[in-house]
Design a protein around this motif. Structure first.
Motif, PDB file in Angstrom:
ATOM      1  N   SER A 103      -3.896 -38.629 -17.119  1.00 22.03           N
ATOM      2  CA  SER A 103      -4.292 -37.848 -18.287  1.00 22.03           C
ATOM      3  C   SER A 103      -5.320 -36.797 -17.908  1.00 22.03           C
ATOM      4  O   SER A 103      -5.286 -35.663 -18.409  1.00 22.03           O
ATOM      5  CB  SER A 103      -4.837 -38.768 -19.389  1.00 22.03           C
ATOM      6  N   GLY A 104      -6.240 -37.134 -16.999  1.00 26.76           N
ATOM      7  CA  GLY A 104      -7.218 -36.158 -16.543  1.00 26.76           C
ATOM      8  C   GLY A 104      -6.568 -35.032 -15.772  1.00 26.76           C
ATOM      9  O   GLY A 104      -6.909 -33.854 -15.944  1.00 26.76           O
ATOM     10  N   ALA A 105      -5.608 -35.374 -14.900  1.00 26.86           N
ATOM     11  CA  ALA A 105      -4.908 -34.345 -14.123  1.00 26.86           C
ATOM     12  C   ALA A 105      -4.147 -33.404 -15.048  1.00 26.86           C
ATOM     13  O   ALA A 105      -4.141 -32.181 -14.851  1.00 26.86           O
ATOM     14  CB  ALA A 105      -3.966 -35.010 -13.120  1.00 26.86           C
ATOM     15  N   ARG A 106      -3.490 -33.957 -16.072  1.00 23.95           N
ATOM     16  CA  ARG A 106      -2.753 -33.112 -17.016  1.00 23.95           C
ATOM     17  C   ARG A 106      -3.698 -32.145 -17.728  1.00 23.95           C
ATOM     18  O   ARG A 106      -3.384 -30.964 -17.908  1.00 23.95           O
ATOM     19  CB  ARG A 106      -2.028 -33.988 -18.051  1.00 23.95           C
ATOM     20  N   TRP A 107      -4.842 -32.651 -18.173  1.00 21.00           N
ATOM     21  CA  TRP A 107      -5.778 -31.805 -18.899  1.00 21.00           C
ATOM     22  C   TRP A 107      -6.301 -30.682 -18.012  1.00 21.00           C
ATOM     23  O   TRP A 107      -6.383 -29.529 -18.430  1.00 21.00           O
ATOM     24  CB  TRP A 107      -6.940 -32.644 -19.430  1.00 21.00           C
ATOM     25  N   LEU A 108      -6.649 -31.022 -16.777  1.00 22.74           N
ATOM     26  CA  LEU A 108      -7.149 -30.009 -15.853  1.00 22.74           C
ATOM     27  C   LEU A 108      -6.088 -28.954 -15.568  1.00 22.74           C
ATOM     28  O   LEU A 108      -6.380 -27.752 -15.530  1.00 22.74           O
ATOM     29  CB  LEU A 108      -7.598 -30.662 -14.544  1.00 22.74           C
ATOM     30  N   LEU A 109      -4.847 -29.392 -15.367  1.00 19.93           N
ATOM     31  CA  LEU A 109      -3.773 -28.440 -15.073  1.00 19.93           C
ATOM     32  C   LEU A 109      -3.525 -27.491 -16.247  1.00 19.93           C
ATOM     33  O   LEU A 109      -3.196 -26.325 -16.055  1.00 19.93           O
ATOM     34  CB  LEU A 109      -2.484 -29.195 -14.724  1.00 19.93           C
ATOM     35  N   ARG A 110      -3.693 -27.993 -17.449  1.00 13.51           N
ATOM     36  CA  ARG A 110      -3.427 -27.178 -18.626  1.00 13.51           C
ATOM     37  C   ARG A 110      -4.602 -26.284 -18.994  1.00 13.51           C
ATOM     38  O   ARG A 110      -4.414 -25.110 -19.332  1.00 13.51           O
ATOM     39  CB  ARG A 110      -3.082 -28.096 -19.812  1.00 13.51           C
ATOM     40  N   ARG A 111      -5.832 -26.796 -18.878  1.00 12.45           N
ATOM     41  CA  ARG A 111      -6.984 -26.081 -19.430  1.00 12.45           C
ATOM     42  C   ARG A 111      -7.895 -25.429 -18.390  1.00 12.45           C
ATOM     43  O   ARG A 111      -8.628 -24.496 -18.726  1.00 12.45           O
ATOM     44  CB  ARG A 111      -7.839 -27.057 -20.255  1.00 12.45           C
ATOM     45  N   PHE A 116      -9.158 -21.185 -13.002  1.00  9.53           N
ATOM     46  CA  PHE A 116      -9.846 -21.375 -11.730  1.00  9.53           C
ATOM     47  C   PHE A 116      -9.075 -20.711 -10.592  1.00  9.53           C
ATOM     48  O   PHE A 116      -9.662 -20.031  -9.740  1.00  9.53           O
ATOM     49  CB  PHE A 116     -10.017 -22.867 -11.452  1.00  9.53           C
ATOM     50  N   ARG A 117      -7.757 -20.894 -10.561  1.00  7.90           N
ATOM     51  CA  ARG A 117      -6.955 -20.295  -9.494  1.00  7.90           C
ATOM     52  C   ARG A 117      -6.999 -18.773  -9.554  1.00  7.90           C
ATOM     53  O   ARG A 117      -7.033 -18.094  -8.526  1.00  7.90           O
ATOM     54  CB  ARG A 117      -5.500 -20.771  -9.595  1.00  7.90           C
ATOM     55  N   ALA A 118      -6.999 -18.212 -10.769  1.00  6.10           N
ATOM     56  CA  ALA A 118      -7.045 -16.756 -10.908  1.00  6.10           C
ATOM     57  C   ALA A 118      -8.380 -16.192 -10.442  1.00  6.10           C
ATOM     58  O   ALA A 118      -8.442 -15.106  -9.859  1.00  6.10           O
ATOM     59  CB  ALA A 118      -6.785 -16.370 -12.360  1.00  6.10           C
ATOM     60  N   ARG A 119      -9.451 -16.945 -10.680  1.00 13.18           N
ATOM     61  CA  ARG A 119     -10.784 -16.449 -10.359  1.00 13.18           C
ATOM     62  C   ARG A 119     -11.177 -16.714  -8.905  1.00 13.18           C
ATOM     63  O   ARG A 119     -11.916 -15.930  -8.310  1.00 13.18           O
ATOM     64  CB  ARG A 119     -11.805 -17.104 -11.291  1.00 13.18           C
ATOM     65  N   TYR A 120     -10.680 -17.832  -8.337  1.00  9.38           N
ATOM     66  CA  TYR A 120     -11.072 -18.210  -6.977  1.00  9.38           C
ATOM     67  C   TYR A 120      -9.825 -18.486  -6.126  1.00  9.38           C
ATOM     68  O   TYR A 120      -9.543 -19.646  -5.766  1.00  9.38           O
ATOM     69  CB  TYR A 120     -11.976 -19.447  -7.005  1.00  9.38           C
ATOM     70  N   PRO A 121      -9.087 -17.461  -5.782  1.00  7.32           N
ATOM     71  CA  PRO A 121      -7.835 -17.665  -5.029  1.00  7.32           C
ATOM     72  C   PRO A 121      -8.051 -18.199  -3.625  1.00  7.32           C
ATOM     73  O   PRO A 121      -7.110 -18.711  -3.004  1.00  7.32           O
ATOM     74  CB  PRO A 121      -7.224 -16.255  -4.995  1.00  7.32           C
ATOM     75  N   GLY A 122      -9.259 -18.120  -3.114  1.00  4.07           N
ATOM     76  CA  GLY A 122      -9.527 -18.608  -1.763  1.00  4.07           C
ATOM     77  C   GLY A 122      -9.736 -20.106  -1.676  1.00  4.07           C
ATOM     78  O   GLY A 122      -9.826 -20.656  -0.567  1.00  4.07           O
ATOM     79  N   VAL A 123      -9.808 -20.792  -2.822  1.00  2.01           N
ATOM     80  CA  VAL A 123     -10.013 -22.239  -2.822  1.00  2.01           C
ATOM     81  C   VAL A 123      -8.660 -22.942  -2.810  1.00  2.01           C
ATOM     82  O   VAL A 123      -7.771 -22.615  -3.596  1.00  2.01           O
ATOM     83  CB  VAL A 123     -10.828 -22.683  -4.046  1.00  2.01           C
ATOM     84  N   VAL A 291     -15.961 -23.343 -14.446  1.00  2.09           N
ATOM     85  CA  VAL A 291     -14.756 -23.056 -15.224  1.00  2.09           C
ATOM     86  C   VAL A 291     -14.473 -24.186 -16.208  1.00  2.09           C
ATOM     87  O   VAL A 291     -14.053 -23.951 -17.345  1.00  2.09           O
ATOM     88  CB  VAL A 291     -13.556 -22.825 -14.287  1.00  2.09           C
ATOM     89  N   LEU A 292     -14.723 -25.437 -15.782  1.00  2.00           N
ATOM     90  CA  LEU A 292     -14.534 -26.588 -16.660  1.00  2.00           C
ATOM     91  C   LEU A 292     -15.432 -26.487 -17.886  1.00  2.00           C
ATOM     92  O   LEU A 292     -14.982 -26.724 -19.021  1.00  2.00           O
ATOM     93  CB  LEU A 292     -14.833 -27.865 -15.880  1.00  2.00           C
ATOM     94  N   ARG A 293     -16.681 -26.116 -17.689  1.00  2.00           N
ATOM     95  CA  ARG A 293     -17.600 -26.003 -18.827  1.00  2.00           C
ATOM     96  C   ARG A 293     -17.175 -24.876 -19.765  1.00  2.00           C
ATOM     97  O   ARG A 293     -17.306 -24.992 -20.988  1.00  2.00           O
ATOM     98  CB  ARG A 293     -19.025 -25.789 -18.313  1.00  2.00           C
ATOM     99  N   GLU A 294     -16.658 -23.795 -19.224  1.00  2.00           N
ATOM    100  CA  GLU A 294     -16.136 -22.716 -20.067  1.00  2.00           C
ATOM    101  C   GLU A 294     -14.974 -23.220 -20.910  1.00  2.00           C
ATOM    102  O   GLU A 294     -14.871 -22.900 -22.099  1.00  2.00           O
ATOM    103  CB  GLU A 294     -15.687 -21.543 -19.203  1.00  2.00           C
ATOM    104  N   ALA A 295     -14.084 -24.012 -20.300  1.00  2.00           N
ATOM    105  CA  ALA A 295     -12.941 -24.558 -21.028  1.00  2.00           C
ATOM    106  C   ALA A 295     -13.404 -25.485 -22.141  1.00  2.00           C
ATOM    107  O   ALA A 295     -12.837 -25.484 -23.244  1.00  2.00           O
ATOM    108  CB  ALA A 295     -12.017 -25.298 -20.070  1.00  2.00           C
ATOM    109  N   ASN A 296     -14.446 -26.286 -21.876  1.00  2.00           N
ATOM    110  CA  ASN A 296     -14.990 -27.175 -22.908  1.00  2.00           C
ATOM    111  C   ASN A 296     -15.560 -26.376 -24.081  1.00  2.00           C
ATOM    112  O   ASN A 296     -15.375 -26.718 -25.244  1.00  2.00           O
ATOM    113  CB  ASN A 296     -16.076 -28.075 -22.314  1.00  2.00           C
ATOM    114  N   ARG A 297     -16.289 -25.275 -23.763  1.00  2.00           N
ATOM    115  CA  ARG A 297     -16.844 -24.457 -24.835  1.00  2.00           C
ATOM    116  C   ARG A 297     -15.732 -23.817 -25.663  1.00  2.00           C
ATOM    117  O   ARG A 297     -15.803 -23.776 -26.890  1.00  2.00           O
ATOM    118  CB  ARG A 297     -17.752 -23.379 -24.246  1.00  2.00           C
TER     119      ARG A 297
END
Length: 302
Positions: A103-111, A116-123, A291-297
């Motif tokens: 459930s955590g993986a699904r939420w991260l993938l969706r939100r 994160f990938r768009a902002r930090y393509p080098g990670v 990015v996670l905190r932005e998604a929470n807000r």
């Protein structure tokens, strides 16, 4: 007397803080034997014993505790200065490993992951999904995602989403003609779809109302280890399931399930991203948490 090196002092701080040579070695990326050798040399140069060692535990001596109290703020300030240089330089890059339940993986993938990938393509994000709770330090992960109640106490935790509510659900067809449910003890007269935890134990259903909490070893002849399957089984009329509400939401909306014991199912702390409480946090993980905190807000405002 030769003065200790910064590496020696950082090694002592890691071992004393983690109270474990194994965990400290994983944190520092060195072997346990090399770490033990470094600490022995440090004690020899200082002429004082810094750690009590047994086969099962490690703890600072009185002298070690005094040194740790003075040393940790200095190391934190140094890390902050170095992090400040990193933040003004290149964008975070390299691997970031996160271990999460499904459930955590699904939420991260969706939100979180798309932004994160768009902002930090080098990670290079390595998101491992599994049910069992793992030692993220021993497993080589930068962070983990689990329900708040499963997060080890020595970890730093960041909310992944808001509170979560576990609900007892059943199909209208199952409930027709069966005894009503007003208190958790009424489950004794029903068929319950039990849950097998990754540890192998069966989950005891936890209810709370007006400050009164109760854990029920729900009776039933069917045991499953997956929330989606439990929702499906309940919708098929096989009994009552107890699952996180998001898993049942669509079927509830469609009328295939209804909730029971609503007053005994308040929301509680939800998923947390957690990581070791060490001084240095990888730049990629810092960026991910941002990015996670932005998604929470955004979720709270939406």
């Amino acid at each position: 007397m030769p003065r200790p090196t910064l590496n020696d002092l950082a090694a002592f701080s890691a071992v004393a803080g983690q109270r474990s040579f194994r965990k400290a070695a994983d944190q520092l990326g060195v072997s346990r034997s090399a770490l033990s050798h470094a600490l022995n040399g440090l004690e020899l140069r200082l002429g004082v014993r810094l750690l009590h060692r047994t086969t099962r535990s490690v703890s600072p001596t009185e002298a070690g505790a005094r040194l740790l109290e003075r040393l940790d703020p200095v190391l934190r300030d140094l890390d902050a200065a170095l992090d400040g240089l990193t933040e003004t330089g290149a964008a975070p890059a390299g691997p970031l490993r996160i271990n999460a339940n499904r459930s955590g993986a699904r939420w991260l993938l969706r939100r979180v992951v798309p932004a994160f990938r768009a902002r930090y393509p080098g990670v290079e994000l390595d998101l491992v999904s599994e049910g069992r709770l793992v030692d993220i330090v021993e497993g080589g992960f930068d962070a983990g995602v689990r329900l708040a109640e499963a997060v080890p106490r020595d970890m730093i935790a960041v909310p992944v989403a808001g509170e979560v509510r576990f609900v007892a659900v059943a199909s209208p067809a199952y409930l027709a003609g069966r005894p009503p449910l007003t208190v958790p003890d009424d489950l004794e007269r029903h068929d319950c779809i039990r849950q097998r935890l990754p540890s192998g134990k069966r989950y005891r259903w936890e209810f709370s109302r007006h400050g009164t909490s109760i854990a029920v070893d729900a009776p039933g002849a069917l045991t499953l280890d997956d929330n989606d399957l439990m929702v499906q089984a309940a919708a098929d009329g096989l009994g009552i399931a107890y699952v996180p509400e998001p898993f049942a939401r669509e079927v509830l909306r469609a009328g295939g399930l209804v909730t029971v014991l609503d007053e005994w199912c308040p929301p509680g702390p939800g998923l947390m991203l957690y990581y070791p409480g060490r001084r240095h946090v990888p730049a990629a993980l810092k960026a991910f948490i941002g990015v996670l905190r932005e998604a929470n807000r955004d979720a709270a405002e939406g």
